[in-house]
Design an enzyme around this catalytic site. Structure first.
Site, PDB file in Angstrom:
ATOM      1  N   ASP A   9      -8.314  -4.885  14.358  1.00  0.00           N
ATOM      2  CA  ASP A   9      -7.901  -3.393  14.059  1.00  0.00           C
ATOM      3  C   ASP A   9      -7.747  -3.351  12.516  1.00  0.00           C
ATOM      4  O   ASP A   9      -6.331  -3.119  12.221  1.00  0.00           O
ATOM      5  CB  ASP A   9      -6.885  -2.918  14.996  1.00  0.00           C
ATOM      6  CG  ASP A   9      -6.732  -1.319  14.688  1.00  0.00           C
ATOM      7  OD1 ASP A   9      -7.593  -0.714  14.300  1.00  0.00           O
ATOM      8  OD2 ASP A   9      -5.566  -0.897  15.117  1.00  0.00           O
ATOM      9  N   ASP A  56      -0.728 -12.241   5.975  1.00  0.00           N
ATOM     10  CA  ASP A  56      -2.448 -11.818   5.959  1.00  0.00           C
ATOM     11  C   ASP A  56      -3.081 -12.333   7.174  1.00  0.00           C
ATOM     12  O   ASP A  56      -3.129 -13.590   7.429  1.00  0.00           O
ATOM     13  CB  ASP A  56      -2.737 -12.379   4.704  1.00  0.00           C
ATOM     14  CG  ASP A  56      -4.238 -12.148   4.345  1.00  0.00           C
ATOM     15  OD1 ASP A  56      -4.648 -11.016   4.036  1.00  0.00           O
ATOM     16  OD2 ASP A  56      -5.106 -13.116   4.715  1.00  0.00           O
ATOM     17  N   ALA A  57      -4.033 -11.683   7.896  1.00  0.00           N
ATOM     18  CA  ALA A  57      -4.880 -12.033   8.874  1.00  0.00           C
ATOM     19  C   ALA A  57      -5.523 -13.123   8.763  1.00  0.00           C
ATOM     20  O   ALA A  57      -5.728 -14.278   9.468  1.00  0.00           O
ATOM     21  CB  ALA A  57      -5.574 -10.968   9.599  1.00  0.00           C
ATOM     22  N   GLN A  94       0.987  -1.255  -0.059  1.00  0.00           N
ATOM     23  CA  GLN A  94       0.149  -0.121  -0.123  1.00  0.00           C
ATOM     24  C   GLN A  94       0.768   1.245  -0.198  1.00  0.00           C
ATOM     25  O   GLN A  94       2.204   1.232   0.374  1.00  0.00           O
ATOM     26  CB  GLN A  94      -1.011  -0.011   1.263  1.00  0.00           C
ATOM     27  CG  GLN A  94      -0.175  -0.066   2.559  1.00  0.00           C
ATOM     28  CD  GLN A  94      -0.812  -0.634   3.741  1.00  0.00           C
ATOM     29  OE1 GLN A  94      -1.925  -0.461   3.665  1.00  0.00           O
ATOM     30  NE2 GLN A  94       0.083  -1.079   4.858  1.00  0.00           N
ATOM     31  N   HIS A 142      -8.401   4.198  20.035  1.00  0.00           N
ATOM     32  CA  HIS A 142      -7.888   2.466  20.639  1.00  0.00           C
ATOM     33  C   HIS A 142      -8.300   2.590  21.851  1.00  0.00           C
ATOM     34  O   HIS A 142      -8.553   1.270  22.360  1.00  0.00           O
ATOM     35  CB  HIS A 142      -6.395   3.042  20.561  1.00  0.00           C
ATOM     36  CG  HIS A 142      -6.025   2.785  19.066  1.00  0.00           C
ATOM     37  ND1 HIS A 142      -5.625   4.138  18.371  1.00  0.00           N
ATOM     38  CD2 HIS A 142      -5.752   2.008  18.174  1.00  0.00           C
ATOM     39  CE1 HIS A 142      -5.341   4.030  16.976  1.00  0.00           C
ATOM     40  NE2 HIS A 142      -5.357   2.660  17.048  1.00  0.00           N
ATOM     41  N   ASP A 159       0.363  -0.247  13.258  1.00  0.00           N
ATOM     42  CA  ASP A 159       0.760   1.178  14.108  1.00  0.00           C
ATOM     43  C   ASP A 159       1.346   1.182  15.395  1.00  0.00           C
ATOM     44  O   ASP A 159       2.200   2.141  15.705  1.00  0.00           O
ATOM     45  CB  ASP A 159      -0.108   2.387  13.833  1.00  0.00           C
ATOM     46  CG  ASP A 159      -1.590   2.059  14.036  1.00  0.00           C
ATOM     47  OD1 ASP A 159      -1.579   1.598  15.173  1.00  0.00           O
ATOM     48  OD2 ASP A 159      -2.357   1.673  13.300  1.00  0.00           O
TER      49      ASP A 159
END
Length: 547
Positions: free
Chosen positions: A402, A383-384, A275, A307, A329
């Site tokens: 998230d 990848d989740a 990305q 959060h 992040d």
């Protein structure tokens, strides 16, 4: 309308189609024409894929953008083929002119689309749909030009050496389809990762112009008038000059466009394998904003509010082992680590560059409290969805999702019934799953589809939302086109196996002191979310996405 043409007598060429005066043997000339067909087909498919990729990136919803580009372009190719019938007496000059125009339009299409998005996307009114209108216009124009190539190339091949129509069509389409294959593979595996969207389109246009011009002028130049030859030379030199100038200035253009979208406070801008990552602010007292593929993922103004609401309701019970899906992040990890009972925290994120920035970028690592320096944190790049398929069952007391908003095509599988079934399997019997489900007020359909999908996966849910303080950018799956003053909120869903989970915050000596979330506020947030409920929605699955 398709005109009924009476078939010419066998072996009788039309009056304008005398043998071409070639500077080389007919067999070699025929091979060169087919090689030109191969290259032009590759360029045409690159234009097509570039429009799909850039539109998906800028506008979102890749399925819709691909459908629009492909359907409009194929329709236009048919119209272009019909229109080119009138150019058959001037096949060489017509093909040369079409290739010059196609090279200019296709080569500059990405620049124009990005420019309209960057500089007019926040004007509102009729300009709000500017990128969509331009996408259709480019698809139509490029399709018309590509469609006009085939009849003219067929005429040129027949003028070199006449053969039965079936054999000529077979040769022509074989070269065309193989070229399309090469172009289709070159774009994602070579052009896009090495050169990016804008430069790839410009170079493709230059190749298109060179091959088209060389084929006509070098092979059929004797059939052209002197005036036609000079016009084609001037046209191709002009096109190549424009494309070369654009390629030289493309970095400056991209920086200016980025500033138009994000403001002039861009501090980090990079394109990873996954990305585009942009960080603005974070120094000199300016709040940090993190954008992924143009969508705001972290706002220094609201990061704690978001959060805390995502993490702490799920941490109100046992939380020895915690899993975060996404959240590279580090801000969700920061909130998890505020609970003393956490023994292990696993973070699964698809982009290692985001994790690297979260570790090494001083403002971002300061914002996440240097969470990744904690020995309890273990980071996996994956990848989740795929990672959950191999995750051991009944392992985690808390799973926190998230992830990017539902409604982004690439994220659809991460909000599917199958995905939540895998997350349910990873939970302990009394475990809890916290899901970021996108904005509630602006996209209630998507939010409540997530709730329905969680129920279909065998989980009971407690939805809630919190309002932001106004980061200046709209939350949700749409790419940011500039600051806005629109109201915004975030929707969350707490889910558990068995009974409906209680929406409460941890108490006692080990519970952290929260800055933005209270028990009374959480209850009010749940009531506010419930007031937006949309009934009668179906669950989203891998084969039937509903976002």
């Amino acid at each position: 309308m398709i005109e009924p043409d009476a078939p010419a007598p066998p072996g009788t060429p039309p009056p304008w189609a005398g043998p071409a005066r070639l500077p080389i043997r007919p067999g070699t000339g025929r091979f060169l024409v087919l090689a030109g067909v191969f290259v032009c087909a590759a360029c045409g498919l690159v234009y097509e894929l570039e429009l799909v990729a850039l539109a998906s990136y800028l506008i979102g919803d890749s399925v819709t953008q691909a459908s629009v580009v492909l359907s409009v372009m194929v329709f236009a190719m048919g119209i272009g083929s019909l229109a080119a019938k009138r150019l058959r007496p001037y096949a060489a000059a017509g093909f040369g002119a079409i290739e010059a125009v196609l090279a200019l339009v296709g080569g500059c299409s990405a620049l124009a689309l990005y420019a309209v998005f960057a500089w007019t996307g926040d004007w509102g009114g009729v300009w709000a749909n500017g990128p969509r209108v331009l996408l259709v216009a480019f698809s139509l124009t490029i399709g018309l030009l590509i469609g006009a190539e085939i009849p003219l190339l067929m005429e040129l091949i027949q003028r070199i050496r006449r053969q039965d129509a079936g054999g000529a069509v077979a040769d022509l389409f074989a070269a065309d389809y193989v070229g399309a294959l090469v172009g289709g593979l070159t774009f994602p595996f070579l052009l896009l990762p090495l050169l990016g969207q804008l430069t790839s389109a410009l170079i493709t246009g230059a190749v298109n112009a060179v091959v088209g011009g060389a084929l006509v002028l070098g092979l059929f130049g004797r059939d052209l008038t002197r005036r036609a030859r000079w016009l084609l030379v001037i046209a191709n030199v002009t096109v190549l000059g424009l494309l070369a100038s654009a390629a030289v200035l493309v970095d400056d253009f991209e920086r200016a466009a980025r500033h138009a979208v994000y403001g002039r406070d861009v501090r980090v801008a990079l394109q990873t394998d996954v990305q585009e990552v942009v960080i603005t602010g974070g120094t000199g007292g300016r709040p940090l904003d993190l954008f992924l593929d143009g969508r705001l993922r972290v706002s220094g103004r609201d990061a704690r509010r978001y959060h805390e609401a995502l993490v702490h309701p799920a941490m109100s019970g046992g939380h020895t082992r915690v899993l975060i899906l996404g959240g590279g992040d580090g801000l969700a990890a920061r909130e998890v680590l505020r609970h003393r009972g956490v023994h292990r925290l696993d973070v699964v994120d698809v982009d290692p560059e985001v994790v690297r920035l979260a570790r090494r970028d001083p403002p971002l690592s300061r914002l996440n409290g240097h969470a990744y320096d904690d020995d309890r944190v273990h980071i996996m790049t994956a990848d989740a969805f795929h990672w959950l398929r191999t995750a051991p069952p009944a392992t985690y007391d808390v799973v926190i999702s998230d992830l990017p908003d539902p409604g982004i095509t690439a994220s659809t599988k991460l909000y599917s019934q199958e995905f939540y079934g895998l997350a349910r399997r990873a939970l302990t019997p009394h475990g809890r799953l916290a899901v970021h489900a996108g904005p509630v007020s602006s996209r209630p359909h998507a939010f409540w589809t997530v709730d329905t999908t969680l129920h279909a996966a065998g989980l009971r849910t407690a939805p809630y939302r919190v309002r932001g303080q106004g980061s200046g950018f709209t939350p949700g799956p749409d790419r940011s086109t500039g600051p806005t003053r629109a109201p915004q909120d975030w929707g969350f869903i707490l889910a558990a196996r068995g009974k409906r989970p209680d929406l409460r915050l941890g108490t006692g000596a080990g519970a952290p002191r929260l800055g933005t979330l209270t028990q009374a506020g959480l209850a009010a947030d749940a009531r506010a979310a419930e007031g937006t409920r949309v009934a009668g929605l179906g669950a989203s699955t891998l084969v039937h996405p509903r976002y």
